[in-house]
Every structure is written in structure tokens, then in C-alpha cells.
Scaffold this active site. Sequence first.
Site, mmCIF file in Angstrom:
data_model
loop_
_atom_site.group_PDB
_atom_site.id
_atom_site.type_symbol
_atom_site.label_atom_id
_atom_site.label_comp_id
_atom_site.label_asym_id
_atom_site.label_seq_id
_atom_site.Cartn_x
_atom_site.Cartn_y
_atom_site.Cartn_z
ATOM 1 N N HIS A 117 -46.866 108.791 -17.165
ATOM 2 C CA HIS A 117 -46.563 109.056 -18.577
ATOM 3 C C HIS A 117 -47.222 108.028 -19.499
ATOM 4 O O HIS A 117 -46.648 107.631 -20.507
ATOM 5 C CB HIS A 117 -45.056 109.074 -18.840
ATOM 6 C CG HIS A 117 -44.324 110.150 -18.109
ATOM 7 N ND1 HIS A 117 -44.026 111.369 -18.674
ATOM 8 C CD2 HIS A 117 -43.809 110.195 -16.853
ATOM 9 C CE1 HIS A 117 -43.354 112.107 -17.793
ATOM 10 N NE2 HIS A 117 -43.215 111.429 -16.677
ATOM 11 N N HIS A 158 -34.713 104.713 -19.918
ATOM 12 C CA HIS A 158 -34.083 104.504 -18.610
ATOM 13 C C HIS A 158 -32.957 105.524 -18.446
ATOM 14 O O HIS A 158 -32.021 105.528 -19.246
ATOM 15 C CB HIS A 158 -33.545 103.065 -18.563
ATOM 16 C CG HIS A 158 -32.707 102.761 -17.372
ATOM 17 N ND1 HIS A 158 -32.934 103.323 -16.136
ATOM 18 C CD2 HIS A 158 -31.648 101.944 -17.211
ATOM 19 C CE1 HIS A 158 -32.032 102.863 -15.288
ATOM 20 N NE2 HIS A 158 -31.236 102.034 -15.911
ATOM 21 N N ARG A 182 -34.363 107.032 -9.574
ATOM 22 C CA ARG A 182 -34.824 106.747 -10.935
ATOM 23 C C ARG A 182 -34.002 105.625 -11.554
ATOM 24 O O ARG A 182 -34.506 104.839 -12.348
ATOM 25 C CB ARG A 182 -34.718 108.005 -11.817
ATOM 26 C CG ARG A 182 -35.674 109.117 -11.438
ATOM 27 C CD ARG A 182 -35.504 110.321 -12.355
ATOM 28 N NE ARG A 182 -36.096 110.109 -13.654
ATOM 29 C CZ ARG A 182 -35.879 110.884 -14.725
ATOM 30 N NH1 ARG A 182 -35.087 111.933 -14.616
ATOM 31 N NH2 ARG A 182 -36.461 110.631 -15.874
ATOM 32 N N TYR A 205 -36.772 102.595 -13.472
ATOM 33 C CA TYR A 205 -37.163 102.441 -14.881
ATOM 34 C C TYR A 205 -37.075 101.000 -15.381
ATOM 35 O O TYR A 205 -37.987 100.511 -16.043
ATOM 36 C CB TYR A 205 -36.372 103.412 -15.767
ATOM 37 C CG TYR A 205 -36.862 104.842 -15.580
ATOM 38 C CD1 TYR A 205 -36.607 105.525 -14.400
ATOM 39 C CD2 TYR A 205 -37.616 105.488 -16.542
ATOM 40 C CE1 TYR A 205 -37.076 106.813 -14.183
ATOM 41 C CE2 TYR A 205 -38.092 106.777 -16.342
ATOM 42 C CZ TYR A 205 -37.820 107.433 -15.163
ATOM 43 O OH TYR A 205 -38.296 108.706 -14.947
ATOM 44 N N PHE A 242 -41.567 109.505 -4.433
ATOM 45 C CA PHE A 242 -42.205 109.454 -5.758
ATOM 46 C C PHE A 242 -43.548 108.711 -5.726
ATOM 47 O O PHE A 242 -44.537 109.176 -6.278
ATOM 48 C CB PHE A 242 -41.262 108.804 -6.774
ATOM 49 C CG PHE A 242 -41.746 108.920 -8.191
ATOM 50 C CD1 PHE A 242 -41.764 110.142 -8.838
ATOM 51 C CD2 PHE A 242 -42.194 107.800 -8.893
ATOM 52 C CE1 PHE A 242 -42.217 110.255 -10.142
ATOM 53 C CE2 PHE A 242 -42.645 107.907 -10.205
ATOM 54 C CZ PHE A 242 -42.653 109.135 -10.820
ATOM 55 N N ASN A 275 -38.283 116.312 -18.919
ATOM 56 C CA ASN A 275 -39.616 116.913 -18.903
ATOM 57 C C ASN A 275 -39.560 118.297 -19.548
ATOM 58 O O ASN A 275 -38.476 118.824 -19.788
ATOM 59 C CB ASN A 275 -40.115 117.077 -17.461
ATOM 60 C CG ASN A 275 -40.647 115.775 -16.872
ATOM 61 O OD1 ASN A 275 -40.995 114.849 -17.596
ATOM 62 N ND2 ASN A 275 -40.702 115.720 -15.560
ATOM 63 N N ARG A 300 -40.208 110.391 -27.324
ATOM 64 C CA ARG A 300 -41.606 110.204 -26.903
ATOM 65 C C ARG A 300 -41.981 111.357 -25.979
ATOM 66 O O ARG A 300 -41.335 111.596 -24.967
ATOM 67 C CB ARG A 300 -41.795 108.870 -26.192
ATOM 68 C CG ARG A 300 -43.252 108.581 -25.818
ATOM 69 C CD ARG A 300 -43.428 107.172 -25.276
ATOM 70 N NE ARG A 300 -44.799 106.915 -24.878
ATOM 71 C CZ ARG A 300 -45.304 107.184 -23.671
ATOM 72 N NH1 ARG A 300 -44.546 107.723 -22.738
ATOM 73 N NH2 ARG A 300 -46.566 106.918 -23.389
ATOM 74 N N ARG A 338 -44.166 96.058 -17.420
ATOM 75 C CA ARG A 338 -44.842 96.302 -18.711
ATOM 76 C C ARG A 338 -44.634 95.147 -19.682
ATOM 77 O O ARG A 338 -45.516 94.807 -20.454
ATOM 78 C CB ARG A 338 -44.306 97.591 -19.359
ATOM 79 C CG ARG A 338 -44.716 98.850 -18.640
ATOM 80 C CD ARG A 338 -44.797 100.038 -19.568
ATOM 81 N NE ARG A 338 -43.547 100.393 -20.200
ATOM 82 C CZ ARG A 338 -43.426 100.668 -21.499
ATOM 83 N NH1 ARG A 338 -44.479 100.615 -22.293
ATOM 84 N NH2 ARG A 338 -42.258 101.019 -22.001
ATOM 85 N N ARG A 379 -48.014 102.517 -18.845
ATOM 86 C CA ARG A 379 -46.995 103.082 -17.947
ATOM 87 C C ARG A 379 -47.683 103.617 -16.688
ATOM 88 O O ARG A 379 -48.749 104.248 -16.801
ATOM 89 C CB ARG A 379 -46.235 104.214 -18.649
ATOM 90 C CG ARG A 379 -45.289 103.765 -19.742
ATOM 91 C CD ARG A 379 -44.878 104.959 -20.579
ATOM 92 N NE ARG A 379 -43.901 104.659 -21.609
ATOM 93 C CZ ARG A 379 -44.174 104.116 -22.800
ATOM 94 N NH1 ARG A 379 -45.421 103.787 -23.101
ATOM 95 N NH2 ARG A 379 -43.206 103.907 -23.676
#
Length: 726
Positions: free
Chosen positions: A77, A342, A361, A365, A164, A151, A115, A372, A74
Site C-alpha cells: 500500500h 492499525h 495483522r 501494523y 502474508f 479494502n 487513505r 517507517r 509502506r
Amino acid sequence: MKANKPNVNQHSKDKQLDDFREDPQDQYMTTDQGVRVNHTDDHLKAGPRGPLLMEDFHFREKMTHFDHESIPERVVHARGSGAHGYFQPYDDSMKEFTKAKFLTDPNTRTPLFVRFSTVVGSRGSADTVRDVRGFATKFYTEEGNYDLVGNNIPVFFIQDANKFADLVHAIKPDPDNEMPQASAAHDTFWDFASLMPEINHMIMWVLSDRAIPRSFRMMDGFGVHTFRFINEAGKATFVKFHWKPTLGVHSLVWDEAQKLAGKDADWLRRDLWEAIDMGHYPEFELNVQLVPEEDEFKFDFDLLDATKIIPEELVPLRPIGKMVLNRNPDNFFAETEQVAFHPGNLVPGIDVTNDPLLQGRLFSYIDTQLNRFNSANFGEVPINRPVTTVHNHQGAGFMRQTINKGKANYWPNSIGGGCPMMAPGNQGGYVHYAEKVEGHKIRARSESFNNHYSQATMFWNSMTEPEKKHIVKAAHFELGKVESKEIRQRMVGHFSKVSMDFAQRVAEGIGVEVPKNFDQESTGNYEADDASKKMKSGKSVKETKFVSIEKDKVRTAKSRKVAILLEDGYDYCEVMQVKQALKDAGASAKIVSKFHGMRKASTGEEIETDKSHITTGSIMYDAIYIPDGEKSIEALMKEGDALHFINEAFKHGKAIATSGKGIELFKKADVLGVDFADKTSGKVKSDKGVVTAGNDAEAKEFATMFIDAIKEHRHWDREEKMMVPA
Ligand code: HDD
């Protein structure tokens, strides 16, 4: 009509995953094609010293698979730890605000996967670094997957997602030499921060003890943004999500965090894994803050600004249910690494707002998952599948798993009987909240976001003195690592606008002056609009009791780890009594000695050592206890490691206890120093975290007092009396 809604219960996901689990027990090894393998230690050669033969399908398959095992980590994170569990609402009281069934049906336990993560470090970095912790939850609801991607800190660094990439570039290791790993303490981050006034509230949180949690089980979780609840009647209410750990919020001290990064880089991951393994299931209560739409402008900050909290004095928390994490993953890669969150994974009853950070965001995501997974089919990976069945016309692509039947892979169709059908709102179809929006295309932020210091000041004002000290020390560390004096100076300029007291205390540690009139222009393009006009006389608070860990402390010894230091000749009865009392309080105890092996009591009984000094340290325990026993204490007095163990635990503010001869040991370890001993009477005085039993009367209360001291978590008054690294 056929319904595609299974009867979801807490085991639904586990059952679904079962179809994908592989258990090698009593099985022959096979190739990927299912052919049994008869030898896997040598490849097929032309003679014992000859070259590899291409026809060796087993070698080629095994090697190829290995060569392609890694996927991109990632981009933020990267390091995380996962756990399965469930969520259950307490009652149906949220029905008034949301139609989301998993939040309103007290009879449903919705399976979920959480997670926890650090943000900055790579996959192999240490757990205990100073950083924000990610707290992402995937609820496998009967209406589809809902992701709450939060968070452990309730605000964010920036207001607009367009910043960001800059933020992450600045905080990640330097581009030329890839240093430092997993740390904000370098010039690029503080350069960026010092030019971004909107960052100041977040900086206060990141410098605070919140950024070095004692455990993933002992930290809050926040949705951060303001979201929307939508009820059956289509009415919207603003909502902020808060996870509250039932064990309370507790942190490490900085010295401990740094040492742990070396002694056990997996500290938080191990703690979570072992707690679940031992049946100490982490629990978090889900709370919400609800704001009616008509009250949107009743505060002196904008609800859409992710750098602000709604102080709980203004909008109290409403508890709505509990999450229990009760199962460790079977496979790290398959579950923890492949889980893909997401914030746009929403279910009916929950919607987004125009928070400009959240809006960005919603794009990022899915985009990052494509990087990935190299495929749009990542939703079919077992951990990401909903427990509802999936029906649509998305097909094909790399690694497609689903076998879609029929010819009609388009809509509308008559060939497939018009299936799959559209679901109107009353059949569970997701209907976006019909918010009225209008405006000019413009790269700007509302003037209502142009308030960067007031909540940073509120945070500082709300801290206890020990917490303030820790923030100042953290700033000394972070900014002390910054080579550019100009950047250090600029940052202290910001701090002077947060609090002069804070700025002065930081400045003296990093060799700069507090400027008289500091002004740093925002990079945001703020424009006055309706919102900023309406908010002018909104509500605010100057101090809030809910941001301080100390003021809002939960006192429990549950799942706390206690080291019992002993050598041959200890008092067996006493050890057994204290161990039992600790067990009754939900704490666990480990025997620590110089070497592994059996330790013999003064009365002949034996106990096995769990850890030797070389494999452990005081930093891995919440409290320590040294039982009486002449020979044992004499041996400990001669062990440098034992003396260091006691001294270090004391310095870190932990509960430490001993009895009888052990008091001499405490004196030698410097934990009953001048400040604690009453010189005239010679009687030993201690702070509440140093528990001693010198006679029979004290022995009766001993275990109870020790457990009370553990519940306190840390005894900061020691910091006042001596130089304690924290
Ligand atoms: Fe993010 C991952 C939380 C702002 C872009 N984010 C990620 C994860 C968490 C958060 C917990 C890890 C999920 C996991 O365990 O797989 N992020 C937040 C919070 C934010 C936030 C609470 C502010 C309120 N994030 C944010 C912004 C952007 C991103 C503004 C970009 C516009 N975040 C990402 C990402 C990641 C991610 C690049 C990296 C890996 C992933 O998504 O799956 O898309």
C-alpha cells in the site's frame, strides 16, 4: 473528577491540526532555529570561486534536512491518496449491538481521515493498475482513535497471516530484476497462486472489473474480517463492515486503465483531489451485516475465514450512517504519508475475533510503523493524534513531543496521586470481550476453512455476461504474461473447479488444456474440530446479486466528466444548452480542441479551450459530446486526434452524443458502422449510448437522452457487436 473527553465535532481534528500548520504568507524565510535568512542561493565560500566554509550553518541545515527527507515507503500500500471528512450515524439503532458512541449518536459528526491506496506498486507507480485498493479510515472519536483498515474487495488472498510475507513476495516485482512494477502479471505471483487453493475466490474478484476502479469515489470498502460489536450489557454480535459509495461502483475498462497509466499515472489521485476541490464531496454509506453469536455455525463457511463473504441474501446490509470527505490535506507527507493505521486501534464497543488473518495483522501494523518512523512515538505525529488527550507513562524515545509533567512515570504510584487513573468499563475504559478460549498449541487450521471453490463459483455464477467476458480477458492478460506453461496449466486446473465454462474460456486464450480431474493439495494444515462438525449443514447460496457491479448499479451522472469536442464554427446555443443540462445533472464539461486558445462560434461568440488534444484523451472522460456547426465538424473530420477520440470513447462503451452534421463525423469515426445503420431506410440507428439528434424533434430530447446514457456508465452491448478492447 476531571474528564479527558473533549466535546468532539466534525471540526475537532481540523482545529487540532491548526496548531501545527505553517503558513509562509507575508513571512520572512528563517532557519530551523527561527533566524531570518538573507540569501539562500549561494553557500558561504572562501572567495567567489572558493570552497564551502564549515561555518555555513544555513547550508548545512538545509542540505542535511534534504538528505534525510525520505522515509521508507509502506511495504505494501505504498501509493495512496488521503482526504479528511466526517462520519455521522443516521440514528441510534446500533445501540442494541454496540456501545461505540460514534456509531450510535446521530448528533455527533466524528472527524476522520481516509487513505485510499493500491497494494503492490511503489510510491511512484501508476494509479490504474489491476490491483486491490486499500480503503483505510481513521475515526478520531471522542473515545479515542478507531481504525477500519479495509479494502475495496470483501475477501482476501490467504486465510492465515503466516502466509502474508510469501504472498507479498510473490506479487511484488521479482527479486532479481525488480520487474514488473505494480502488477501481478508475472510468474512468481501465479506460481504462488496456483499452489494455494484458498486464493481462488480472491482471484475471481481481482480478475473482475473491481480491480480497476473508475474512481476512489466509486468503489466499495470492506472491513473484510468478521469483527465483534459489544453492547452496554457486554453482549457480543458478529459484524462485517461495508462502505457503499453513493455514486455507485464503477470501473474502467482494461484498455483504458493501461493507457491512463501512461497518460496520467495520477488518475485516481487527481480525480479524488479535484472532486473535493470542486465541492463534489465523496460520500460513502456505512453498512453492517450482523450475526448473533449463537448463529456462528449456521453457514456453510466459517465466519472467521477471510476468504469468504456472507452473501447478502443470507444477512442483509443495515445502513448505519454516512461518511463525507470534504477536505483535501494541506501537505501530502505530513498527512497522507505519515498517517499510520492499525486494525488493533479499537474503541469500546468494537472488538476483534480469532480470524487467523486478523490476528496476525494485530501484530504487523505497529511493527511496520516502527520501520517507517524509526520511533515508537509515531502516534504523536499530528495526523495520528487522537482528539482526546493522551495520558500514560510512555515517554522518551526518538522525537518525543509530549512534555509529561511530574515525577511519577510508573504505575501504581502515590507520588502522582495515583494518576493517570484506571477507567472502569462504565467510565469508558476498554474492556476486551471475555471470549472463552482453550485449545492445544498447534500449527493448524480448522477443517471448516477447507472449502476453496464454492464462493469462487458463486462469484462466477453471479456475473453478467459482459462481466464474465472481462474476467476471462483479464485472465488472458495476467496468465498470458506467465512464461511457465506448467503454471498456466495449474491455474486453469483451479479454474476448472470454479467453473468448466470459465476454465475453457481462459484455456483457449493461453494455450493450455482444461484438465479432467484436477487436484491441488492445500498448503494449510486442516484439522477437523467442533466448528467443522457444527457447520456441516450450514446455509449457502449458489448465486448472489450483490457481487455484480452491473446488477447492483447506481445510475447517476453526478461528477461525471464530459469532453465537448469543437473547433471554430460550432453551434453556440446548442453548446450552452447541453452544458447547462450537464451542470444541472451534476456533471462537469471541458472544451477540447486541437489547440489551446479561444474558439469562435458560427454566431461569433467565443469559448476558451480547456484542453488540447496533446494534453488529454478520451480516456480521461466519461462521455463525449460534439456540437453541430458546419465548419467545426468539417475541421474535426480532418483531425486524426478527434476521430481517434470519438472512436476510442465508443470502444470503451461510453456515452457519445452529437447532432446535425456531427452524425457524418460519427460515421467517419466508425461509431455508426454497419451494425448500427439501417441499410434499407438509410436512417441511422444507434445503441442507447450513441445519442444523435438529426432533426428539431430529436433536439428537444437530446440533452436528456445524453444524460441518461451517461448514467448507464458503459454500454456493453457494443462488445457483442464488434471487437472492443476491454
Ligand atoms: Fe494490510 C497496510 C488492508 C491484510 C500487513 N493493509 C495496509 C493498508 C490497508 C490494508 C488498507 C494501508 C493502510 C494505509 O493507508 O496506511 N491488509 C488490509 C486488509 C487485509 C490486510 C483489508 C486483509 C483483510 N495486512 C494484511 C495482513 C498483514 C498486513 C494479513 C500482515 C500480517 N498491511 C500490513 C502492513 C501494512 C499494511 C505491512 C503496510 C503499511 C502499513 O501496514 O501501515 O502492516
